[in-house]
Motif scaffolding. Sequence first.
Motif, PDB file in Angstrom:
ATOM      1  N   LEU A  82      -2.456 -12.439 -11.082  1.00 38.91           N
ATOM      2  CA  LEU A  82      -2.687 -13.867 -10.855  1.00 38.91           C
ATOM      3  C   LEU A  82      -2.380 -14.230  -9.407  1.00 38.91           C
ATOM      4  CD1 LEU A  82      -3.432 -16.621 -11.909  1.00 38.91           C
ATOM      5  CD2 LEU A  82      -1.093 -16.908 -12.739  1.00 38.91           C
ATOM      6  N   LEU A  83      -1.345 -13.630  -8.827  1.00 36.95           N
ATOM      7  CA  LEU A  83      -1.034 -13.889  -7.421  1.00 36.95           C
ATOM      8  C   LEU A  83      -2.231 -13.536  -6.541  1.00 36.95           C
ATOM      9  CD1 LEU A  83       0.949 -14.467  -5.046  1.00 36.95           C
ATOM     10  CD2 LEU A  83       1.547 -12.040  -5.146  1.00 36.95           C
ATOM     11  N   SER A  84      -2.842 -12.386  -6.792  1.00 47.24           N
ATOM     12  CA  SER A  84      -3.993 -11.962  -5.984  1.00 47.24           C
ATOM     13  C   SER A  84      -5.145 -12.950  -6.117  1.00 47.24           C
ATOM     14  CB  SER A  84      -4.443 -10.563  -6.415  1.00 47.24           C
ATOM     15  OG  SER A  84      -3.406  -9.622  -6.220  1.00 47.24           O
TER      16      SER A  84
ATOM     17  N   ALA B 245      -5.498  -8.315  -1.441  1.00 45.67           N
ATOM     18  CA  ALA B 245      -4.903  -6.989  -1.635  1.00 45.67           C
ATOM     19  C   ALA B 245      -4.351  -6.445  -0.321  1.00 45.67           C
ATOM     20  CB  ALA B 245      -5.942  -6.035  -2.214  1.00 45.67           C
ATOM     21  N   GLU B 246      -5.098  -6.634   0.766  1.00 45.74           N
ATOM     22  CA  GLU B 246      -4.662  -6.161   2.072  1.00 45.74           C
ATOM     23  C   GLU B 246      -3.418  -6.915   2.536  1.00 45.74           C
ATOM     24  OE1 GLU B 246      -6.580  -5.488   6.557  1.00 45.74           O
ATOM     25  OE2 GLU B 246      -7.694  -6.577   4.999  1.00 45.74           O
ATOM     26  N   LEU B 247      -3.370  -8.211   2.234  1.00 48.10           N
ATOM     27  CA  LEU B 247      -2.223  -9.029   2.636  1.00 48.10           C
ATOM     28  C   LEU B 247      -0.962  -8.588   1.892  1.00 48.10           C
ATOM     29  CD1 LEU B 247      -1.693 -11.545   4.486  1.00 48.10           C
ATOM     30  CD2 LEU B 247      -1.743 -12.889   2.386  1.00 48.10           C
ATOM     31  N   VAL B 248      -1.089  -8.325   0.585  1.00 51.48           N
ATOM     32  CA  VAL B 248       0.052  -7.864  -0.208  1.00 51.48           C
ATOM     33  C   VAL B 248       0.555  -6.529   0.336  1.00 51.48           C
ATOM     34  CG1 VAL B 248       0.807  -7.088  -2.481  1.00 51.48           C
ATOM     35  CG2 VAL B 248      -0.640  -9.124  -2.279  1.00 51.48           C
TER      36      VAL B 248
ATOM     37  N   VAL C 160       6.881  -9.959   5.851  1.00 55.10           N
ATOM     38  CA  VAL C 160       5.965 -11.098   5.988  1.00 55.10           C
ATOM     39  C   VAL C 160       4.642 -10.635   6.588  1.00 55.10           C
ATOM     40  CG1 VAL C 160       5.626 -13.416   6.937  1.00 55.10           C
ATOM     41  CG2 VAL C 160       7.936 -12.611   6.372  1.00 55.10           C
ATOM     42  N   ALA C 161       3.561 -11.079   5.972  1.00 53.31           N
ATOM     43  CA  ALA C 161       2.229 -10.893   6.556  1.00 53.31           C
ATOM     44  C   ALA C 161       1.561 -12.253   6.604  1.00 53.31           C
ATOM     45  CB  ALA C 161       1.392  -9.920   5.722  1.00 53.31           C
ATOM     46  N   VAL C 162       0.861 -12.539   7.695  1.00 54.81           N
ATOM     47  CA  VAL C 162       0.197 -13.836   7.859  1.00 54.81           C
ATOM     48  C   VAL C 162      -1.317 -13.638   7.878  1.00 54.81           C
ATOM     49  CG1 VAL C 162       2.141 -14.830   9.118  1.00 54.81           C
ATOM     50  CG2 VAL C 162       0.320 -13.709  10.378  1.00 54.81           C
ATOM     51  N   TYR C 163      -1.997 -14.664   7.432  1.00 55.16           N
ATOM     52  CA  TYR C 163      -3.460 -14.602   7.480  1.00 55.16           C
ATOM     53  C   TYR C 163      -3.999 -15.786   8.265  1.00 55.16           C
ATOM     54  CZ  TYR C 163      -3.071 -17.771   3.381  1.00 55.16           C
ATOM     55  OH  TYR C 163      -2.768 -18.794   2.518  1.00 55.16           O
TER      56      TYR C 163
END
Length: 720
Positions: A295-297, A419-422, A408-411
């Motif tokens: 659900l997060l994705s 998926a890439e951010l996770v 932490v990853a930012v977009y």
Amino acid sequence: MDNERIAHCLALSQRARSQQGQGEAQAATLAELEAALQALQPAPVIAPAGAELMLDAAGYLTAWNEGAERLFGYRASEALGQHVLFLYAGDDEDGDIAELVDADHAVIDVRRRKKSGEVIRVRLNITLLRDSAGQPSGMRVLIAPMVEGLSAREKTKLHARIIEDSDQGVLITDAHERIVSINSAFTRITGYTAAEALGKTPDMLRSGVPGADFPARVSAAMKGAGPWRGEIIGRRKNGELFPQAVTVSAVRDEDGAIRHTFSLFSDISVHKDAEARMQRLANYDTLTGLPNLGLLSQLLGQAMTEARRKQEHGALLVIEINRLGAIADTLGHEVGNAVLLEVGRIFRLVLRDEDILARLDGGKFAAALPQIEKREHAAIVAQKLMAALEAPLQIGAHRLQLSAHVGVAVYPEDAQDAAELVRGADAAMSRVVPGQVPALLFYSEEMNQRAKEHLRIESELRLALANKELLLYYQPKVSLRSGRIVGAEALLRWRHPVRGLVSPGVFIPVAEETGLIYELGNWVLEEACRQIAAWRDANLMMPPIAVNLSARQFDSHLPERVADVMARHHVHPEQLMLEITESLLVRGAENVIAIMNELVAMGLSLALDDFGTGYSSLAYLKKFPISTLKIDRAFVVGLPFEENDCAIARAIVTMAKQLRQEIVAEGVETIEQMGFLRELGCDQLQGYLFSQPIAAADFERMLREGKRLAVSGRQATLSL
């Protein structure tokens, strides 16, 4: 044969009841009900063959057996030699049903006329005859009469029994939408008996929460537009709402007019509950109830799409709780699970409503920040989450000290999909070195450096408050009529022990983002009032000193705090002015107006700073008790040569004068700017043309020496 038909129909009914209301059972019951209401003719069955005839190539009868004589009533002498057309029923060809077995063999269901004139339905089994050369020479036809099964009366009774015994509710209305018939399942599902329902309309079952197009679709179905099938929320007699699968259709008479409407419905509460449970199992963590990775994705993907459309930024934090495995191994999994539940609750309190908190696995959580103004804000949130775990957790008889580390990853910088951010945030989290302070890493090295700088400023700023490294400078305000100093703005400065004076542009944004601005603002107010009192004790007649207020300070307790500081230093209201920014004016007008009115009632004056850069509106100037309007330096810098700046400055001055407000121009640096503003009717200037912000002692000296700005005629000149 009739008994076999009845048994067959009963078997169909039993199968319909076993098929859970929706889909096949509903379609079967619908078909049966349409047949009953229209009193259709019973379906034919095939009787044993016996009649046989033969035709030549032209279609004339060449053979006619006794079976054909019994079937049609014609003797062989009457039939032989005649064309087969004499048996046709006229318009019967429209109803012919043919099946081609092979090139020389076909089966056709047709209507034929007997000698008595009676029209019967028969099945023709036709074989093509060929001569020795293989050419068609005629046809051999075997004829089987189609004998009727159940009578219409018997079939109607059977259908009525099937409907009455159905597990689906049946509701029949007349052309005026009055209920004329229901079945026992209707009563069982809704609670309404026949006596309570007959004569009423189906509105008695409506919940008031249908789908958006439900009324129009049902109305169209009742007017004959075709059956409507869907799911709606119904209401039982006791007021309980329940989901139901519904079919609505109209029945026409022989002339095509709508005679009745019927609805078939099933209570699908059990199915919906099961569906909801499966949905929850698929999308939520069973222990904490938080969204899972799936659900997060999904939610993160939607947020990233929206951020791309609006050209905004967002971030994902992956937080791992330290020592959770050791706690579970030592104290048991029940304690470990209780820790996870408490951590989830604490994190949820820290985050905003729009932020998404999920549990990934084990002691690993994720927090998605769908919209952040600056990328560095993600580090602030991470710090808050880690700080929330500093207080020991009381789990049963155990007092547990927890900590966490964060990646932490930012977009859109670090990833283009969820998926890439996770993966990026998880990779950053895994690189945090044990004992690292802060226990935080960005996926991007550039963001790591920026976050470290941000956190360094925050940490040193907290020490600055304690170590008395802060001080106030004062920038004079000068009258454009007399040239005299008529006030000053108190400006915060930070004298760093290593780097010297730190620009407010560096530390004020950090203070705003971290909440330190509240403490800094209170310090500024306290120090300004202390300085005003010191000047008074030194027999110096002081003009009003303006103090800037942050939006974070502007709460219901502000008037009380200001009054307390003024009373402690014996400062009079006319000696103090409060400056607010435009952004404050959009934070709940009613609350802001009430606080402003309370401050004005205390005798204080309010100035609106940086006017024109934010949410400028005449409505603000009309509603809020503002006595002074400050033109931002952004509109002064181009004067008097930039046409747009001149137009904006002229409009602001004209508007303020109409509202009887004093006008102060900020950032005035040249004589030309001063002359233009003076001609417009601006009241005061503030800027390097007269003085930069100076220390308290220098400002005191300037006042004692009577420094002033000289102006004469239409041309302003500088004379200090």
